[in-house]
Write a protein that holds these residues in place. Structure first.
Motif, PDB file in Angstrom:
ATOM      1  N   ASN A  25       0.787  -1.267  -0.059  1.00 23.66           N
ATOM      2  CA  ASN A  25       0.060   0.021  -0.063  1.00 23.66           C
ATOM      3  C   ASN A  25       0.923   1.189   0.027  1.00 23.66           C
ATOM      4  O   ASN A  25       0.386   2.584   0.253  1.00 23.66           O
ATOM      5  CB  ASN A  25      -0.807  -0.079   1.151  1.00 23.66           C
ATOM      6  N   LEU A  53      -5.245  -3.489   3.447  1.00 21.71           N
ATOM      7  CA  LEU A  53      -5.404  -4.597   2.591  1.00 21.71           C
ATOM      8  C   LEU A  53      -4.282  -5.461   1.885  1.00 21.71           C
ATOM      9  O   LEU A  53      -3.384  -4.690   1.232  1.00 21.71           O
ATOM     10  CB  LEU A  53      -6.337  -4.325   1.200  1.00 21.71           C
ATOM     11  N   GLY A  55      -3.795  -8.623  -0.281  1.00 22.69           N
ATOM     12  CA  GLY A  55      -4.690  -9.491  -0.952  1.00 22.69           C
ATOM     13  C   GLY A  55      -6.079  -9.558  -0.613  1.00 22.69           C
ATOM     14  O   GLY A  55      -6.592  -8.384  -0.545  1.00 22.69           O
ATOM     15  N   LYS A  56      -6.684 -10.591  -0.018  1.00 24.96           N
ATOM     16  CA  LYS A  56      -7.889 -10.480   0.453  1.00 24.96           C
ATOM     17  C   LYS A  56      -8.089 -10.051   1.974  1.00 24.96           C
ATOM     18  O   LYS A  56      -9.018  -9.737   2.600  1.00 24.96           O
ATOM     19  CB  LYS A  56      -8.873 -11.716   0.242  1.00 24.96           C
ATOM     20  N   GLU A  57      -6.837 -10.037   2.541  1.00 28.34           N
ATOM     21  CA  GLU A  57      -6.994  -9.911   3.963  1.00 28.34           C
ATOM     22  C   GLU A  57      -6.940  -8.543   4.498  1.00 28.34           C
ATOM     23  O   GLU A  57      -6.224  -7.652   3.807  1.00 28.34           O
ATOM     24  CB  GLU A  57      -5.754 -10.758   4.457  1.00 28.34           C
ATOM     25  N   LYS A  58      -7.268  -8.171   5.722  1.00 31.72           N
ATOM     26  CA  LYS A  58      -6.881  -6.884   6.207  1.00 31.72           C
ATOM     27  C   LYS A  58      -6.178  -6.996   7.456  1.00 31.72           C
ATOM     28  O   LYS A  58      -6.124  -7.908   8.241  1.00 31.72           O
ATOM     29  CB  LYS A  58      -8.326  -6.366   6.782  1.00 31.72           C
TER      30      LYS A  58
END
Ligand SMILES: Nc1ncnc2c1ncn2[C@@H]1O[C@H](COP(=O)(O)OP(=O)(O)O)[C@@H](O)[C@H]1O
Ligand SMILES: [Mg+2]
Length: 371
Positions: A25, A53, A55-58
């Motif tokens: 990020n 974020l 990938g799909k994870e936070k």
């Protein structure tokens, strides 16, 4: 190697996900060879205001160093420039922790470290030789064993120098030409023996003010560093938060399932804060201790008491045990502090016991162990 069994993994391992999320990020400009931008490094150390974020994870980027955000910002900027960073302060103010986090954030590697002692030699810092090979083949490149400064220059990494003032002055001064010219000469290689520092290389040194070595450091070397003084945290709440978070980490890494007892943390952070500052909420007379009342010590007093409760009792920390551990921490440094500690209990702690009762009363009663 079983990586789950490592007692204390490096920051870049412990916070691998956070570093990856920050990288993914990171839109800020980066100095050459840095893993993150200065903003990214700041967020790594002081926390990000929202989950990132990956990938799909936070991923939540946690705050790791508390107390002086501006110091962290200046430290990062220093490392992007042409001077080294010197972190000075009392023991236990998180100088080493900050140095490790800066190196992990900037280079993705905090392991390139020199531990300064009276016996640190120039070989241990720059390079040494594999003597068997040196005798067999002469000074060939394969015979050279690189030290942390060599590796840092070659790979463009942050090199950490812990407790630099414990090293002999001439060893400290051997850094001067490296810091100013950013070259390392290897006389054994003759004309080929010049190594230039790659971008990204810089030095973070730490020094304890209690070691009294800083005054002796040569002014030539001092000029190659920006000095930052790291102070102990001043607020009881912040200190309590550090104790809670660090102990929760320690529980997790030692496989102990325990809840943090907030009231015990408050007693401990209040005690450390008041004995360090010499001032109490009740305006009781307090004599400051000579022992270093560091947050790092407070963390270990809590952890020690918690383990005792976990292994020998019902899992609840007893005030008597806490006081014994506090006493141990104070006495190992300075026996003359004993009467001052007694006075603290019969003054400030007594007033708190009368005003607040409960755990403070129990704490007041535990003063018997201070003999
Ligand atoms: N301002 C702070 N923020 C976060 N943790 C702190 C702070 N001050 C002290 N600590 C705690 O104390 C420890 C300090 O240890 P360390 O970095 O070895 O100190 P130093 O190198 O200054 O002697 C940290 O690991 C952390 O648990
Ligand atoms: Mg240290």
């Amino acid at each position: 190697m079983d990586s789950n069994n490592i007692q204390r993994p490096l920051a870049e391992t412990r916070f691998k996900e956070e570093l990856e999320a920050l990288k993914a990020n990171d839109s800020g400009g980066k100095p050459a060879n840095w893993a993150l931008s200065p903003r990214g490094v700041r967020a790594f150390i002081l926390g990000a205001n929202k989950p990132l974020l990956l990938g799909k994870e936070k991923v939540t980027v946690t705050q790791k160093f508390y107390g002086d955000d501006a110091l962290v910002e200046r430290a990062i900027v220093t490392l992007a420039g042409n001077r080294g960073l010197m972190l000075v302060g009392e023991p236990g103010t998180a100088k080493s922790m900050l140095s490790e986090l800066l190196a992990a954030g900037i280079s993705g590697n905090s392991a390139n470290t020199i531990q300064g002692t009276a016996g640190t030699s120039e070989d241990g810092i720059k390079y040494s030789w594999n003597y068997a090979m040196l005798l067999a083949k002469g000074p060939v490149p394969e015979a050279l064993v690189p030290g942390p400064v060599y590796i840092g220059m070659e790979k463009g990494l942050i090199t950490r120098f812990e407790e630099i003032t414990r090293c002999p002055l001439e060893i400290q001064d051997s850094l001067i030409s490296i810091m100013s010219d950013r070259v390392l000469h290897i006389p054994e290689f003759g004309a080929e023996g010049v190594r230039f520092a790659m971008r990204g290389f810089n030095i973070i040194a730490t020094a304890n003010t209690r070691d009294k070595g800083i005054n002796e450091m040569s002014s030539a070397l001092k000029r190659r560093f920006n000095f930052e003084t790291v102070e102990a945290v001043k607020s009881v709440q912040l200190e309590g938060r550090i104790i809670s978070e660090q102990c929760a980490d320690l529980f997790a890494s030692s496989g102990v399932e325990m809840q943090i007892q907030d009231d015990v943390v408050e007693v401990l952070s209040t005690t450390y804060n008041e004995l360090r500052s010499g001032a109490s909420f009740e305006k009781a007379k307090i004599q400051k201790l000579d022992a270093v009342m560091s947050t790092a010590e407070a963390v270990s007093v809590y952890f020690q008491s918690a383990l005792d409760a976990h292994y020998y009792r019902d899992g609840k920390i007893r005030m008597q045990n806490l006081t014994e551990n506090l006493l141990g921490a104070v006495m190992k440094e300075n026996r003359d502090d004993l009467p001052k500690l007694k006075d603290y209990f019969s003054g400030a702690v007594k007033l708190k016991a009368e005003r607040l009762g409960g755990i403070w009363q129990e704490y007041y009663e535990s003063r018997r162990v201070i003999k």
